[in-house]
Design a protein around this motif. Structure first.
Motif, mmCIF file in Angstrom:
data_model
loop_
_atom_site.group_PDB
_atom_site.id
_atom_site.type_symbol
_atom_site.label_atom_id
_atom_site.label_comp_id
_atom_site.label_asym_id
_atom_site.label_seq_id
_atom_site.Cartn_x
_atom_site.Cartn_y
_atom_site.Cartn_z
ATOM 1 N N MET A 150 0.737 -1.232 0.010
ATOM 2 C CA MET A 150 0.117 0.185 -0.061
ATOM 3 C C MET A 150 0.844 1.213 0.018
ATOM 4 O O MET A 150 0.540 2.310 -0.699
ATOM 5 N N ILE A 151 1.704 1.365 0.903
ATOM 6 C CA ILE A 151 2.491 2.509 1.187
ATOM 7 C C ILE A 151 3.696 2.736 -0.152
ATOM 8 O O ILE A 151 3.848 3.968 -0.663
ATOM 9 N N THR A 152 4.294 1.859 -0.518
ATOM 10 C CA THR A 152 5.116 1.969 -1.624
ATOM 11 C C THR A 152 4.671 2.110 -2.815
ATOM 12 O O THR A 152 5.102 2.918 -3.625
ATOM 13 N N SER A 153 3.380 1.770 -3.054
ATOM 14 C CA SER A 153 2.639 2.188 -4.308
ATOM 15 C C SER A 153 1.822 3.508 -4.310
ATOM 16 O O SER A 153 1.455 4.128 -5.157
ATOM 17 N N GLY A 154 1.291 3.837 -3.029
ATOM 18 C CA GLY A 154 0.539 4.947 -2.771
ATOM 19 C C GLY A 154 -0.682 4.812 -3.190
ATOM 20 O O GLY A 154 -1.307 5.782 -3.464
ATOM 21 N N ARG A 155 -1.335 3.762 -3.575
ATOM 22 C CA ARG A 155 -2.504 3.586 -4.342
ATOM 23 C C ARG A 155 -3.556 3.782 -3.099
ATOM 24 O O ARG A 155 -3.416 3.922 -2.145
ATOM 25 N N PHE A 156 -4.903 4.098 -3.893
ATOM 26 C CA PHE A 156 -6.418 4.307 -3.188
ATOM 27 C C PHE A 156 -6.713 2.884 -2.706
ATOM 28 O O PHE A 156 -6.860 2.135 -3.713
#
Length: 476
Positions: A150-156
Motif C-alpha cells: 500500500m505505502i510503496t505504491s501509494g494506491r487508493f
C-alpha cells in the motif's frame, strides 16, 4: 474556525470545516487539539466522533504549507493526543481519507466509513513517506506485506478492501458522516462494537520474505528512487522497534531524510505543474462549452463520449443549431456552415499538419500513450482557448494549453532523432529553447509534457527544471 466542537446527546462531535478538501493546515491541526480538549473536558460526553464537512474527510496535507517551515502543533503530536483520548474516539470517514487524513483516522479508536470511501497513504508520489505514524500504525492493523504494498505504491484502497484488511471497522449505509458516527459511537458505548487503540496493538510479525520481495521489485522497477526504500526501512522499524514511540522516532528520521532529498523537490514541482496546465493566463470567468460536435471518427471520441453525461456536455456526430464547438478528427470534412470554434485533432506521429487543421484556430495533439494532450492556440481569442480547454478537461482529458507551435510535436521529433542515451539531454536543451521562444504559458508545462508523454524521469521534475538547475550550478 476550521474545527468546532458540539455535543449531540451524550456524544461529542469534533467537526472539521476547511474547504475544499479539509486539508491539514496549521489551523486544522491546532483546532483538532483544542476541540479534543473541549470534548474530554465535557463531562456529559461519553464518547467523541471526528468527522468533516463537505465532500470528503481529510484529503491530506495543506499544499500551501509545502516548502515552508513547519508550524506547531505538528501532525504526529496531534495524532498522539487523539490516540491518548480517555474516551472512545470514533472517526467517521467519507470521500477520501488520504495521507495525513488516514493517519488521523488511525489515531482514533474506531473507524466507520460511508460506502464509496477510499483511503490511502500516497506520500511516495511526492518523494516522501507517511510522517505521522502511518508506517507504524498501518502495519499493526494489516501486517507487513500489505502495508509495504500500500505505502510503496501509494494506491487508493476502496472501502470494501479497507474493511477486509482491518483498516476500518465498519461500512455504514447512513446518508451522512454525522449519522454514521453517532450510530457507531452508540454501538461502542453499548459494547456492541469494540474500539481498538492502534498504537497499543502488538507490532506485526516479522516478514522477511515480504521485505525481500518488495526490495527486489523496487530495484527492478525504480532503483533510482529514494523514498520507497526509506518506506521499507520504516516498516522494518515497526517490526523491530522496542515500542511505538521508538518506531515513530525512526519514522520521523526517515521522513526528514526524504524531505531533504532533491527528488522530493522535483516531484513536488511536478505536483504543482499538474494543477493548472489547462489554464490560459489572464483569462477569468470562462466556462466550458455545453454543446460539442465530434466530426469524423477517432478512438479519442469514444473516451469523450463515456465522460460526456457526467460532465453535463451534449455530444453530437454533426453540428446543429445548438453546437458551440466542433472537434474534427484528422482529415474529417470541415463544417462550412455557421461560424463556430473548431479544434483540429492531430496525430502525434503524423509528418505534417492534417488538411483539416490548416485553417483551424485551435489544434489538439494527443500524446502517443494517451496520458496527456496539448491544446495549441494558433489564432483563437484567449477566451475561446480557455473555454475549449475547460470543455476537454470536463470530458476527462488531461490538457496542457500552449501557443504558436506544438511542444509535443517538437519533443517527439527530438526523442526520435536522438540516440536513446541522449534523449534526456535532448529534451533538456529543447525545453530551454521552447521556453525562450514563448511556446509555453508556463515553463512547468514543458516539464509535465516531457514526463507524462515521453517518460522523462519523474523524480527529476522535468527537463526544463533540470536544465535550469544545471545552469544555476555551473554559475555558482
Amino acid at each position: 474556525m476550521s474545527v468546532h466542537y458540539q455535543r449531540h446527546g451524550d456524544i461529542g462531535v469534533i467537526q472539521i470545516a476547511n474547504p475544499p478538501v479539509n486539508a491539514l493546515g496549521q489551523g486544522v491541526r491546532s483546532g483538532l487539539v483544542n476541540a479534543l480538549k473541549e470534548g474530554i473536558a465535557d463531562t456529559d460526553a461519553k464518547a467523541l466522533v471526528v468527522l468533516a464537512d463537505g465532500r470528503t474527510f481529510i484529503a491530506g496535507a495543506d499544499i500551501r504549507e509545502f516548502g515552508k517551515p513547519p508550524q506547531a502543533p505538528l501532525l504526529p503530536d496531534v495524532i498522539t493526543h487523539l490516540e491518548a483520548c480517555p474516551k472512545p474516539l470514533i472517526a467517521a470517514l467519507h470521500g477520501t481519507a488520504l495521507g495525513g487524513g488516514l493517519e488521523v483516522a488511525l489515531g482514533c479508536h474506531y473507524r466507520i466509513a460511508l460506502a464509496g470511501t477510499r483511503v490511502g497513504l500516497p506520500e511516495v508520489k511526492l518523494g516522501l513517506l507517511p510522517g505521522a505514524g502511518g508506517t507504524q500504525r498501518l502495519p499493526r492493523l494489516v501486517g507487513v506485506e500489505r502495508a509495504l504494498e500500500m505505502i510503496t505504491s501509494g494506491r487508493f484502497v476502496e472501502a470494501e478492501e479497507a474493511l477486509e484488511a482491518g483498516i476500518i471497522d465498519a461500512i455504514s449505509d447512513a446518508k451522512t458522516p454525522l449519522e454514521a458516527g453517532l450510530a457507531a459511537a452508540q454501538e461502542v458505548l453499548a459494547d456492541a462494537q469494540t474500539p481498538r487503540i492502534t498504537g497499543q496493538l502488538p507490532a506485526p510479525a516479522a516478514d522477511s520474505q515480504a521485505i525481500t520481495k518488495t526490495l527486489e521489485h523496487l530495484n527492478q522497477q525504480s532503483p533510482e528512487l529514494f523514498s520507497p526504500f526509506r518506506i521499507v526501512e520504516a516498516i522494518q522499524a515497526c517490526v523491530d522497534a522496542e515500542s511505538l514511540e521508538a518506531g515513530l522516532r525512526r519514522e520521523r528520521e526517515l521522513f526528514l531524510a526524504c524531505m531533504d532529498s532533491p527528488q522530493r523537490a522535483g516531484l513536488i514541482h511536478l505536483f504543482f505543474a499538474a494543477r493548472s496546465p489547462h489554464l490560459v493566463p489572464d483569462v477569468e470567468k470562462a466556462s466550458a462549452f455545453k454543446h460539442v460536435a465530434l466530426i469524423g471518427e477517432h478512438p479519442l471520441f469514444v473516451r469523450l463520449q463515456k465522460a460526456a453525461q457526467k460532465a453535463g456536455i451534449s455530444l453530437t456526430s454533426a453540428p446543429d443549431e445548438a453546437t458551440e464547438l466542433c472537434l474534427l478528427a484528422p482529415n474529417a470534412p470541415r463544417d462550412s456552415g455557421k461560424a463556430r470554434p473548431v479544434i483540429a485533432l492531430e496525430e502525434i506521429g503524423a509528418g505534417s499538419d492534417s488538411a483539416s487543421s490548416k485553417d483551424s484556430a485551435l489544434s489538439l495533439i494527443i500524446a502517443e500513450n494517451g496520458h496527456i494532450a496539448e491544446l495549441i492556440n494558433v489564432s483563437a481569442e484567449p477566451l475561446i482557448q480557455q473555454r475549449a480547454a475547460l470543455t476537454l478537461k470536463a470530458l476527462r482529458l488531461n490538457i496542457v494549453v500552449s501557443q504558436q507551435k506544438s511542444m509535443l510535436r517538437a519533443m517527439h521529433a527530438a526523442t526520435q532523432q536522438a540516440p536513446t542515451s541522449e534523449r534526456q539531454s535532448a529534451l533538456e536543451q529543447l525545453s530551454v529553447n521552447m521556453a525562450k521562444q514563448g511556446f509555453c504559458y508556463r515553463e512547468s508545462d514543458l516539464d509535465l509534457l516531457a514526463v507524462e508523454a515521453f517518460g522523462y524521469p519523474r523524480h527529476l521534475g522535468g527537463p526544463h527544471r533540470q536544465a535550469t538547475l544545471s545552469t544555476a550550478a555551473k554559475d555558482v
